[in-house]
Design a protein around this motif. Sequence first.
Motif, mmCIF file in Angstrom:
data_model
loop_
_atom_site.group_PDB
_atom_site.id
_atom_site.type_symbol
_atom_site.label_atom_id
_atom_site.label_comp_id
_atom_site.label_asym_id
_atom_site.label_seq_id
_atom_site.Cartn_x
_atom_site.Cartn_y
_atom_site.Cartn_z
ATOM 1 N N PHE A 128 19.424 20.537 5.604
ATOM 2 C CA PHE A 128 18.990 19.745 6.747
ATOM 3 C C PHE A 128 17.582 19.215 6.493
ATOM 4 C CE2 PHE A 128 16.592 20.266 10.887
ATOM 5 C CZ PHE A 128 17.042 19.105 11.470
ATOM 6 N N ILE A 129 17.366 17.937 6.838
ATOM 7 C CA ILE A 129 16.048 17.314 6.756
ATOM 8 C C ILE A 129 15.624 16.957 8.175
ATOM 9 C CG2 ILE A 129 14.666 15.439 5.794
ATOM 10 C CD1 ILE A 129 16.908 15.078 3.677
ATOM 11 N N PRO A 130 14.676 17.677 8.771
ATOM 12 C CA PRO A 130 14.230 17.341 10.127
ATOM 13 C C PRO A 130 13.402 16.064 10.130
ATOM 14 C CG PRO A 130 12.886 19.108 9.231
ATOM 15 C CD PRO A 130 13.968 18.848 8.213
ATOM 16 N N THR A 131 13.506 15.306 11.196
ATOM 17 C CA THR A 131 12.766 14.044 11.314
ATOM 18 C C THR A 131 12.036 13.993 12.656
ATOM 19 O OG1 THR A 131 14.705 12.915 12.234
ATOM 20 C CG2 THR A 131 14.386 12.791 9.833
ATOM 21 N N PRO A 132 10.984 13.174 12.747
ATOM 22 C CA PRO A 132 10.218 13.096 13.992
ATOM 23 C C PRO A 132 10.843 12.212 15.065
ATOM 24 C CG PRO A 132 9.243 11.670 12.344
ATOM 25 C CD PRO A 132 10.348 12.412 11.657
ATOM 26 N N ALA A 133 11.968 11.588 14.775
ATOM 27 C CA ALA A 133 12.643 10.733 15.747
ATOM 28 C C ALA A 133 14.141 10.766 15.461
ATOM 29 C CB ALA A 133 12.116 9.300 15.657
ATOM 30 N N LEU A 163 8.102 14.111 3.418
ATOM 31 C CA LEU A 163 8.831 13.062 4.127
ATOM 32 C C LEU A 163 7.854 11.908 4.319
ATOM 33 C CD1 LEU A 163 11.489 12.274 5.572
ATOM 34 C CD2 LEU A 163 10.485 13.184 7.675
ATOM 35 N N LEU A 164 8.204 10.739 3.767
ATOM 36 C CA LEU A 164 7.305 9.601 3.730
ATOM 37 C C LEU A 164 7.588 8.623 4.866
ATOM 38 C CD1 LEU A 164 7.493 8.866 -0.104
ATOM 39 C CD2 LEU A 164 5.813 10.275 1.100
ATOM 40 N N LYS A 165 6.525 8.094 5.442
ATOM 41 C CA LYS A 165 6.649 7.042 6.454
ATOM 42 C C LYS A 165 6.360 5.708 5.781
ATOM 43 C CE LYS A 165 3.422 6.401 9.543
ATOM 44 N NZ LYS A 165 2.533 6.584 10.705
ATOM 45 N N LEU A 166 7.410 4.925 5.563
ATOM 46 C CA LEU A 166 7.266 3.627 4.908
ATOM 47 C C LEU A 166 6.872 2.526 5.880
ATOM 48 C CD1 LEU A 166 10.416 3.696 2.583
ATOM 49 C CD2 LEU A 166 8.135 4.653 2.171
ATOM 50 N N TYR A 167 7.316 2.669 7.135
ATOM 51 C CA TYR A 167 7.025 1.642 8.139
ATOM 52 C C TYR A 167 7.191 2.261 9.517
ATOM 53 C CZ TYR A 167 7.348 -2.622 10.943
ATOM 54 O OH TYR A 167 7.122 -3.596 11.892
ATOM 55 N N GLU A 168 6.396 1.805 10.467
ATOM 56 C CA GLU A 168 6.524 2.194 11.865
ATOM 57 C C GLU A 168 6.387 0.943 12.716
ATOM 58 O OE1 GLU A 168 4.541 5.172 15.239
ATOM 59 O OE2 GLU A 168 3.695 5.068 13.197
ATOM 60 N N GLY A 169 7.363 0.725 13.611
ATOM 61 C CA GLY A 169 7.269 -0.462 14.460
ATOM 62 C C GLY A 169 8.595 -1.018 14.933
ATOM 63 N N THR A 170 9.710 -0.480 14.466
ATOM 64 C CA THR A 170 10.998 -0.944 14.975
ATOM 65 C C THR A 170 11.265 -0.339 16.351
ATOM 66 O OG1 THR A 170 12.085 0.863 13.768
ATOM 67 C CG2 THR A 170 12.044 -1.294 12.706
ATOM 68 N N LEU A 171 12.096 -1.008 17.129
ATOM 69 C CA LEU A 171 12.562 -0.438 18.385
ATOM 70 C C LEU A 171 13.779 0.441 18.162
ATOM 71 C CD1 LEU A 171 12.258 -3.373 20.959
ATOM 72 C CD2 LEU A 171 10.854 -1.306 20.801
ATOM 73 N N HIS A 172 14.673 -0.029 17.317
ATOM 74 C CA HIS A 172 15.874 0.746 16.973
ATOM 75 C C HIS A 172 16.314 0.317 15.580
ATOM 76 C CE1 HIS A 172 19.621 2.916 17.285
ATOM 77 N NE2 HIS A 172 20.331 1.804 17.180
ATOM 78 N N GLY A 173 15.756 0.986 14.573
ATOM 79 C CA GLY A 173 16.113 0.658 13.195
ATOM 80 C C GLY A 173 17.521 1.091 12.877
ATOM 81 N N GLU A 174 18.233 0.262 12.122
ATOM 82 C CA GLU A 174 19.646 0.520 11.822
ATOM 83 C C GLU A 174 20.032 -0.132 10.494
ATOM 84 O OE1 GLU A 174 22.477 1.694 11.979
ATOM 85 O OE2 GLU A 174 22.946 2.516 13.954
ATOM 86 N N GLY A 208 0.832 -1.202 0.000
ATOM 87 C CA GLY A 208 0.000 0.000 0.000
ATOM 88 C C GLY A 208 0.854 1.235 0.000
ATOM 89 N N ALA A 209 0.232 2.364 -0.262
ATOM 90 C CA ALA A 209 0.949 3.629 -0.353
ATOM 91 C C ALA A 209 1.508 4.053 1.000
ATOM 92 C CB ALA A 209 0.019 4.713 -0.895
ATOM 93 N N ALA A 210 2.606 4.795 0.953
ATOM 94 C CA ALA A 210 3.206 5.325 2.174
ATOM 95 C C ALA A 210 2.411 6.535 2.656
ATOM 96 C CB ALA A 210 4.656 5.722 1.915
ATOM 97 N N ASP A 211 2.480 6.772 3.956
ATOM 98 C CA ASP A 211 1.880 7.968 4.540
ATOM 99 C C ASP A 211 2.907 9.092 4.575
ATOM 100 O OD1 ASP A 211 -0.534 6.594 5.142
ATOM 101 O OD2 ASP A 211 0.393 5.783 6.960
ATOM 102 N N GLU A 212 2.436 10.334 4.470
ATOM 103 C CA GLU A 212 3.310 11.475 4.666
ATOM 104 C C GLU A 212 3.375 11.801 6.160
ATOM 105 O OE1 GLU A 212 2.420 14.848 2.256
ATOM 106 O OE2 GLU A 212 2.273 13.675 0.392
ATOM 107 N N ILE A 213 4.546 12.234 6.620
ATOM 108 C CA ILE A 213 4.705 12.631 8.012
ATOM 109 C C ILE A 213 3.955 13.943 8.231
ATOM 110 C CG2 ILE A 213 6.340 13.454 9.750
ATOM 111 C CD1 ILE A 213 6.453 10.475 9.460
ATOM 112 N N ALA A 214 2.961 13.905 9.082
ATOM 113 C CA ALA A 214 2.174 15.102 9.363
ATOM 114 C C ALA A 214 3.023 16.133 10.113
ATOM 115 C CB ALA A 214 0.950 14.729 10.193
ATOM 116 N N GLY A 215 2.875 17.382 9.747
ATOM 117 C CA GLY A 215 3.600 18.450 10.418
ATOM 118 C C GLY A 215 5.034 18.611 9.977
ATOM 119 N N PHE A 216 5.454 17.862 8.955
ATOM 120 C CA PHE A 216 6.828 18.010 8.454
ATOM 121 C C PHE A 216 7.015 19.438 7.949
ATOM 122 C CE2 PHE A 216 9.802 17.377 4.721
ATOM 123 C CZ PHE A 216 10.942 17.254 5.498
#
Length: 325
Positions: free
Chosen positions: A290-295, A45-56, A17-25
Motif C-alpha cells: 500500500f502507498i498512502p497518499t495525501p488526497a 513520494l514526489l509532488k510533481l504538480y499541485e493545482g488540479t480540481l480533479h485530476g484523472e 524544476g525539481a519535484a518536491d517530496e510530500i512532507a510527512g509521507f
Amino acid sequence: MFAGQNLEPGRLLRRAGAADEIAGFRGVQCDDDRLADLLSPDAPLLKLYEGTLHGEGPVWQVMHGRLVWSDVPNRRLLGWYPDGHVEVLIDGTWFMNGNAVEADGGLVHCEHGRRCISRGGDYDTAPEPIVTHYRGKRINSPNDVAVAPDGTIWFTDPIFGIIMPNQGALAKPELDHRSVYRFDPSSGDLTCMADFEQPNGLAFDAEGKTLYVSDTSLSLGEVPGHEAGAKHEIVAFDVGQGGVLSNRRFFCHTDHGYPDGFAVDRRGWLWTSAADGIHIWSADQRKLGFIPTPAVVSNCAFGGANGRRLFIAATQYLLAIDLYA
C-alpha cells in the motif's frame, strides 16, 4: 489602451524544476517480499504538480516523452515533462476524463460533455469524435479507455458525467444499460462486451489476455438525488479471440472508497486507486502492499524513460514514486 495587445492566457502552469517530496509521507507498506524487492519502504513520494480540481486519466505518451492527464472540472488536458514543467495541452475540453495511447502514439480520450470517444487534439486543433452512439442511441458518458494489443479501443460508459454538472452536463440516459464496449477502428464496429451497475476503470494485462474492470456504483451516494449502490470492486475476465470475454470473476475490492482507476504492470500486478492511496495486488489476488497518499486517488499509470515511475492522479496533485525495476 489594449489595442494590439494579446490578452490570451499562456499555457505554462509550472516552470521547470525539481519535484518536491510530500512532507510527512509515512512510507510504503510492504506486505510481501516481492514488493519489497522492487519498491523501497523509504522511497519518497514526489509532488510533481499541485493545482488540479480533479485530476484523472494519466497516461505516458512515449512519442512526446510526457505524462498526459485530465483536470476534469477545469476542462483541461495537461502535460508534465521530465524537466518538471507542466503545460496546458488542450484548454476548454468537453470534460475529458480517461486517456489512452494508440499504437501510432496518438491519444484517444473519454469526453463527458460531448458523450463520446475522441481522437487526437493539441494546442490548435480539437479532438475528433469517433464513437458517439450505440445502435442509434447516444452513449452515456465514457469514463475510462484502454487500447488492446490488437488496436481495438475499449471503454467504460457509466452515467457519472450526465448526473454531475461539474463533470459534464445533466441529461437523461438514452441507453438502459451501463456497459463496457469494444470499438474496432478498422471496421467501425462497436460491440457491447459486458454490463455493470456503473463501470469505471479498465485495464488489460501486458499480453491482453486478461481485462480488469471496476464497478463503483457505491460512489453514486456522493451525487445529490442518487442512492449509493453496493459495488466498490474490480472484476476480471479472460480475453479470447476477437476480444470475446469469459470467466467473469471477482478480483478485489477496496475498504476505503472505491477503485476508480488502476494500472497493470508488466508482472501482471494491479495497482489500484482508493480513498487512502494505491493498493497493490498480485495476479493471484494476494495483497502486496500500500502507498498512502495525501488526497483521494482517482487513477495511476506507469511511465517515464524506463517505465519504472508510477504516476498518481490524486485530486489536486500529480504524484510519483519510483520503483527499482
